[in-house]
Write an enzyme that holds these catalytic residues in place. Structure first.
Site, short mmCIF file in Angstrom:
data_model
loop_
_atom_site.label_atom_id
_atom_site.label_comp_id
_atom_site.label_asym_id
_atom_site.label_seq_id
_atom_site.Cartn_x
_atom_site.Cartn_y
_atom_site.Cartn_z
N ASP A 102 0.87 -1.19 0.00
CA ASP A 102 0.00 0.00 0.00
C ASP A 102 0.91 1.23 0.00
O ASP A 102 1.78 1.34 -0.83
CB ASP A 102 -0.96 -0.05 1.19
CG ASP A 102 -1.92 1.13 1.23
OD1 ASP A 102 -2.87 1.16 0.43
OD2 ASP A 102 -1.72 2.03 2.07
N HIS A 317 -7.18 -6.12 -0.66
CA HIS A 317 -6.15 -5.10 -0.51
C HIS A 317 -5.03 -5.48 0.44
O HIS A 317 -3.90 -5.01 0.29
CB HIS A 317 -6.79 -3.79 -0.03
CG HIS A 317 -5.82 -2.66 0.07
ND1 HIS A 317 -5.15 -2.16 -1.02
CD2 HIS A 317 -5.39 -1.95 1.15
CE1 HIS A 317 -4.35 -1.18 -0.62
NE2 HIS A 317 -4.48 -1.03 0.68
#
Length: 357
Positions: A102, A317
């Site tokens: 991320d 994610h």
């Protein structure tokens, strides 16, 4: 957690950072994303250390147990890359393999672009290299997705900060489940746009149960560390987003530069990031980066020494948390390509545990 994992604080680049470390050997730095901490790498320490690496994961600037500078402009990519380079030196090392997830990925990619003398190889999870600024700036994403786009929502001082700090464990539970491949709404990847009058957490309803990869203890581990900053529990993390436009301005002189070290990209096919579009507004990142992999893709044009693009089916994610076995295998394969089979994996008459793809 393995008892051989140790914790301490270091002073680097003007901030005090908490780090977790395990193992001996060449240095591998693991950089977490938003809104996480060193703990997001809990499943990687043992595997990488057992393969003969020194594994270090900081709580990055503004996060968890680390210091949270009060000035919003203290969170530019130049500050964050500066922290990484200073940490490598503070650890007594000349170079490191840097792995980011991320927001940690733009830090890793940018560090590799700016300091290939210090970053000998780089891996990014979830977010691919968007050079030179790390992420598409709000001046563009506002026109692409509207005022409700989550990164635009984060620009408002104090708003998202208060929403997330109100009930820290609940915030983590909603976000970790809601952005995962196991989200209860069964959503396919799409840009995260918040309807007018709602907060981000309103778009991620409470799940009655947790997916197999996430426990209540995991949520508590995050919540306890973020709570150390009180009502500003998430402010340092949001300040990273508040510098995206500035990052693109500061790094403009490096437009056209690429990544000239061995690289790896890993992404889940249910990660919201894959639905986002590049700065030119054309194809989504999934269309650009998850086509045929390897040579011939735009990613390999940015990173000519690209080892592989690894796409994880069903993964959302939280790449290394949702699919630790697959991520560990990809990282070990990558490291083996760079360094050769790890000594700890080979015995007389025994083949290497790490197989080339």
């Amino acid at each position: 957690m393995d008892s051989s994992l140790t914790h301490r604080f270091v002073d680097v680049n003007g901030v005090r950072l908490h780090i977790a470390e395990q193992g001996q050997g060449p240095l591998v730095l693991l950089l977490h994303g938003w809104p996480e901490s060193w703990y997001s790498w809990r499943h990687q320490f043992g595997a990488l250390a057992a393969a003969g690496y020194r594994v270090v994961a900081p709580d990055q600037r503004g996060y968890a147990r680390s210091e949270q500078p009060p000035d919003v402009t203290s969170y530019t990519l130049l500050h964050l890359v500066g922290d990484v380079i200073a940490l490598i030196e503070e650890l007594g090392e000349e170079q490191a393999v840097v792995v980011g997830h991320d927001w940690g990925a733009p830090v890793a990619w940018t560090a590799a672009m700016l300091r290939p003398d210090k970053v000998r190889a780089v891996a990014g999870l979830s977010i691919p290299p968007i050079l030179p600024g790390g992420m598409v700036p709000p001046s563009i994403t506002r026109t692409q997705y509207g005022e409700g786009f989550y990164q635009i929502y984060f620009q408002q001082p104090g708003v998202a900060d208060a929403e997330f700090a109100k009930n820290i464990p609940d915030s983590f539970r909603r976000l970790l489940v809601g952005a995962s491949g196991d989200n209860p709404l069964g959503r396919e990847p799409r840009p995260l746009v918040i309807p007018e009058g709602l907060g981000l957490l309103d778009t991620m309803p409470q799940s009655p149960s947790l997916p197999a990869w996430l426990t209540d203890e995991d949520i508590q581990a995050y919540a306890e560390d973020f709570a150390l900053h009180g009502e500003h529990a998430f402010t340092g993390a949001f300040n990273w987003y508040r510098n995206i436009e500035l990052n693109n301005e500061l790094l403009a002189p490096f437009r056209g530069c690429g990544i000239d070290v061995p690289s790896l990209y890993v992404v889940g096919d249910r990660d919201m990031v894959t639905a986002l579009r590049g700065p030119d507004g054309g194809s989504s990142l999934s269309e650009i980066f998850r086509g045929e992999g390897g040579s011939g893709t735009p990613l390999s044009a940015l990173a000519p020494q690209l080892h592989d693009i690894v796409v994880l089916p069903g993964c959302g994610h939280w790449t290394q948390q949702e699919r630790p076995t697959e991520v560990n295998a990809a990282l070990l394969n990558f490291l083996a390509r760079i360094d050769g089979p790890a000594p700890n994996d080979i015995a007389p008459g025994k083949p290497s545990a790490v197989q080339e793809s």
